[in-house]
Scaffold this motif. Sequence first.
Motif, short mmCIF file in Angstrom:
data_model
loop_
_atom_site.label_atom_id
_atom_site.label_comp_id
_atom_site.label_asym_id
_atom_site.label_seq_id
_atom_site.Cartn_x
_atom_site.Cartn_y
_atom_site.Cartn_z
N SER A 26 0.83 -1.21 0.00
CA SER A 26 0.00 0.00 0.00
C SER A 26 0.87 1.26 0.00
O SER A 26 0.53 2.26 -0.64
N SER A 64 -9.18 -2.26 0.00
CA SER A 64 -8.24 -1.17 -0.30
C SER A 64 -8.89 -0.10 -1.17
O SER A 64 -8.77 1.10 -0.90
N ASN A 65 -9.62 -0.54 -2.20
CA ASN A 65 -10.17 0.43 -3.15
C ASN A 65 -11.45 1.09 -2.65
O ASN A 65 -11.78 2.19 -3.08
N GLY A 67 -11.76 2.21 0.40
CA GLY A 67 -11.24 3.35 1.13
C GLY A 67 -10.80 4.47 0.20
O GLY A 67 -11.13 5.65 0.42
N ARG A 68 -10.05 4.12 -0.85
CA ARG A 68 -9.59 5.13 -1.80
C ARG A 68 -10.77 5.80 -2.49
O ARG A 68 -10.79 7.02 -2.69
N ILE A 206 -6.31 -5.28 5.38
CA ILE A 206 -6.90 -4.03 4.90
C ILE A 206 -6.57 -2.89 5.85
O ILE A 206 -6.22 -1.78 5.43
N LEU A 207 -6.66 -3.16 7.16
CA LEU A 207 -6.37 -2.12 8.15
C LEU A 207 -4.93 -1.65 8.04
O LEU A 207 -4.65 -0.43 8.01
N PHE A 210 -4.29 0.36 4.87
CA PHE A 210 -4.68 1.78 4.97
C PHE A 210 -3.60 2.57 5.69
O PHE A 210 -3.25 3.69 5.29
N THR A 213 -0.85 3.19 3.29
CA THR A 213 -1.17 4.28 2.37
C THR A 213 -0.87 5.64 3.01
O THR A 213 -0.29 6.53 2.37
N MET A 214 -1.27 5.80 4.26
CA MET A 214 -1.04 7.06 4.95
C MET A 214 0.46 7.30 5.15
O MET A 214 0.97 8.40 4.90
#
Length: 252
Positions: A26, A64-65, A67-68, A206-207, A210, A213-214
Amino acid sequence: MLETILPAGISPAIALLLIGISFLTSAFTAAFGIGGGVAMLGALAGTVSPAMIIAVHGLVQVGSNVGRTYIQRAHAVWPLVLRFAIGSLVGVALGATFVVALPERLLLGVLGGFILLMTWVPKPELPGLASGGIVIGGAVSTFVTMFAGATGPFVQALLLPLKLDKRQLIATQAACTMVQHLLKVLAFGALGFAYADWLPLVAAMILFGFAGTMAGTKLLETLPERWFLVTIRTVLTVVGLDLLRRAAGLWS
């Protein structure tokens, strides 16, 4: 105790590895735009049985997607997403018809070839994509994702000729990819895949994805892009070649 909430055949060590890889892939996507889905596909190929790779990968990518898409929803071009979704319905129906008949070695070969293709072959823009073209592109892309998993670069190639601005491109691609992975998850569920066994592990992936990603948005932009690209390509090339080796039955 941890073993009781993990899928059969997945040890706590492998689970922690997949969670960590979800964070890293991510972060790669946040830094480089694309590539995380393919890298996650390679990681699953080394730890999950071939019959489960695409289904589990799809479930992770849905999270994932989603959230985006939620974060970028104001910038998504929803008429394009709707056309893509119409094509995706056709693609997933065709893909579900054929995917159950694939032998394990063929699946490994498809995955290996796809990873090498995504790693080394330039993704050309597709000229002349009118409004109807995105429907065809959705069908083809979603059909392919039933076998190969990560088609984010293909979806991006479909959208690039449409002259979207950067935020529109990122948001619309996320929404289109979310749609095709969601349809794929539903199709594999209808084919009998036991998603319930995977939900705790996938939720953790998934958690942490995210969080990656951040963190990737803030951290990886300050590091040399060339070094990371070389590293990613090297790892993915090794994974792709190993899958082809296993597909050919060499040095088993």
